[in-house]
Write an enzyme that holds these catalytic residues in place. Structure first.
Site, PDB file in Angstrom:
ATOM      1  N   ASP A 136      -1.395 -42.245  22.064  1.00 29.53           N
ATOM      2  CA  ASP A 136      -0.638 -43.481  21.905  1.00 29.53           C
ATOM      3  C   ASP A 136      -0.268 -43.743  20.450  1.00 29.53           C
ATOM      4  OD1 ASP A 136      -1.546 -43.591  24.564  1.00 29.53           O
ATOM      5  OD2 ASP A 136      -1.473 -45.777  24.559  1.00 29.53           O
ATOM      6  N   ARG A 142     -13.434 -55.012  16.054  1.00 35.93           N
ATOM      7  CA  ARG A 142     -12.023 -55.239  15.722  1.00 35.93           C
ATOM      8  C   ARG A 142     -11.815 -55.954  14.382  1.00 35.93           C
ATOM      9  NH1 ARG A 142     -11.484 -51.141  18.369  1.00 35.93           N
ATOM     10  NH2 ARG A 142     -10.585 -51.172  20.465  1.00 35.93           N
ATOM     11  N   ASP A 189      -7.644 -57.090  22.483  1.00 38.10           N
ATOM     12  CA  ASP A 189      -7.640 -56.478  21.152  1.00 38.10           C
ATOM     13  C   ASP A 189      -6.436 -56.872  20.315  1.00 38.10           C
ATOM     14  OD1 ASP A 189     -10.068 -55.289  21.411  1.00 38.10           O
ATOM     15  OD2 ASP A 189      -9.301 -53.331  22.006  1.00 38.10           O
ATOM     16  N   SER A 196      -9.735 -45.316  30.561  1.00 39.14           N
ATOM     17  CA  SER A 196      -9.626 -45.321  29.106  1.00 39.14           C
ATOM     18  C   SER A 196     -10.993 -45.617  28.498  1.00 39.14           C
ATOM     19  CB  SER A 196      -8.602 -46.359  28.638  1.00 39.14           C
ATOM     20  OG  SER A 196      -9.063 -47.666  28.907  1.00 39.14           O
TER      21      SER A 196
END
Length: 416
Positions: free
Chosen positions: A17, A96, A125, A181
């Site tokens: 990605d 994050r 996120d 994922s």
């Protein structure tokens, strides 16, 4: 090629990605700097560097922020006993703001006006990354391709991404992709999407990577002694082989290894995302699970009852703020200060056993303990006068007596 639109610092993972996003950003006229944070994930960082440069990145920054992640993000969560919706230890949510902080620092160092990320438009996120970026650098501009129609309409699925990658010489995985994922850092690994989106589907046996199946884990427990100061673990000792770890990073990595060996830290939950939908997530948080139980125990041993009740309420709000991405908000900073103040007397050692997917507390000791063995003993009266309990019970029963007496009157009138 479009006219240059300035430099953008991309939160880069090395995966399909963000590799496609890197090339796409260049197509849009941006100079791209790739930023890859080493936050404890299993990754070939040098291969990722070479890949980003080959795809046209102007520069590549790879920063090891594992130590900062433990000391500045995980430890405050341990002090708080942070738990979102009673089960999730916040592994991704804590990582994050740590990553985004590094992203902003590189952007400021390079004079870049833009940062970019590969978070989807449905998840948490995107919020966590961007709230941190805007808090630390209010004038920064964020490019979020998965929220831009010109991007997501062009790439509605993985097949289109793969075709784009082949067309632009982006290396594609040669091994079959797992039908879900994954996102990993030092604290945990998460699994979602794909076949896991059906909440009744059981996790397949080959899914877990940080922990062993408890059924096949060792038949002998590891007994650990964990010492806390101000609510932070400062030493772990294995009672079996005498192994000791004292630095934050080494201690956390060691607990990950021990907990993983015994299958500790697995959860499978449905949670409420901040954006308003429920999602199914499977998490492995080995060391975090041990520390949650150990800290909970030493805190109960050393903290006043009423202070702890208030602190529990603060922890609930803290967990919600962290999950929703408000790490750098004034209210979250205030809560961290309050929780930190509550931890001044939280010191001592907890002895525990790690065995077959569970953490068992065996004992604890502290120079700041509020436990009075003589006072609580059934064999020694101490300074406690049992007769005083009669008045205590009478006073507390008064409210109950009056409530039920009045309820009885109301019931009689209604029956008449």
């Amino acid at each position: 090629m479009a006219q240059t639109k300035g430099t953008v610092v991309l939160a880069y993972s090395g995966g399909l990605d963000t590799s496609c996003i890197l090339v796409w950003l260049k197509e849009q006229g941006h100079d791209v700097i790739a930023y890859l944070a080493n936050i404890g994930q299993k990754e070939d960082f040098e291969a990722a560097r070479k890949k980003a440069l080959a795809l046209g990145a102007k520069k590549v920054y790879i920063e090891d922020v594992s130590k900062e992640f433990v000391e500045q993000f995980i430890w405050p969560a341990v002090q708080a006993n942070a738990l979102y919706e009673d089960r999730y230890l916040l592994g991704t949510a804590l990582a994050r703001p740590c990553i985004a902080r590094g992203l902003v620092e590189v952007a400021q160092r390079e004079g870049a006006q833009h940062v970019a990320h590969g978070a989807t438009g449905k998840g948490n996120d995107q919020v966590r990354f961007e709230l941190t970026c805007y808090a630390l650098c209010p004038k920064i501009k964020v490019i979020a391709p998965w929220r831009m129609p010109e991007f997501y309409q062009r790439f509605p699925g993985r097949r289109e991404l793969m075709d784009y990658a082949k067309k632009h010489g982006i290396p594609v995985p040669v091994t079959p992709q797992t039908p879900w994922s994954m996102d990993e850092n030092l604290m945990h690994i998460s699994y979602e999407a794909g076949i896991l989106e059906n909440p009744k589907n059981q996790a397949p046996p080959g899914l877990y990577t940080k922990t062993r199946d408890p059924a096949t884990s060792p038949d002998t427990p590891d007994v650990l002694e964990i010492t806390f100061e101000r609510g932070v673990p400062v030493k772990v000792t294995n009672a079996g082989d005498g192994a000791t770890r004292c630095t934050a990073l080494e201690l956390f990595v060691y607990l990950n290894d021990i907990a993983g060996k015994h299958g500790v830290g697995r959860i499978d939950i449905v949670e409420n995302r901040f954006v308003g939908m429920k999602s199914r997530g499977i998490y492995e948080t080995p060391a975090g699970t041990i520390l949650y139980h150990a800290h909970l125990d030493i805190e109960a041993f050393t903290m006043d009852r009423e202070v702890r009740k208030i602190k529990q309420g603060l922890a609930l709000k803290f967990s919600e703020l962290v999950y929703n991405g408000f790490w750098h908000s004034p209210e979250c900073e205030f809560l961290r200060e309050c929780i930190g103040r509550s931890q001044e007397a939280v010191l001592g050692t907890v002895r525990l056993s790690v065995f077959k997917g569970q953490v068992y507390i065996l004992g604890r000791e502290s120079p700041r303990s509020l436990y009075n063995e003589e006072l609580v003993s059934m064999n020694v009266q101490g300074d406690y006068e049992p007769a005083d309990a009669t008045g205590f019970i009478n006073i507390n029963s008064l409210r109950l007596k009056e409530y039920h007496r009045l309820q009885s009157k109301v019931t009689v009138k209604q029956d008449e």
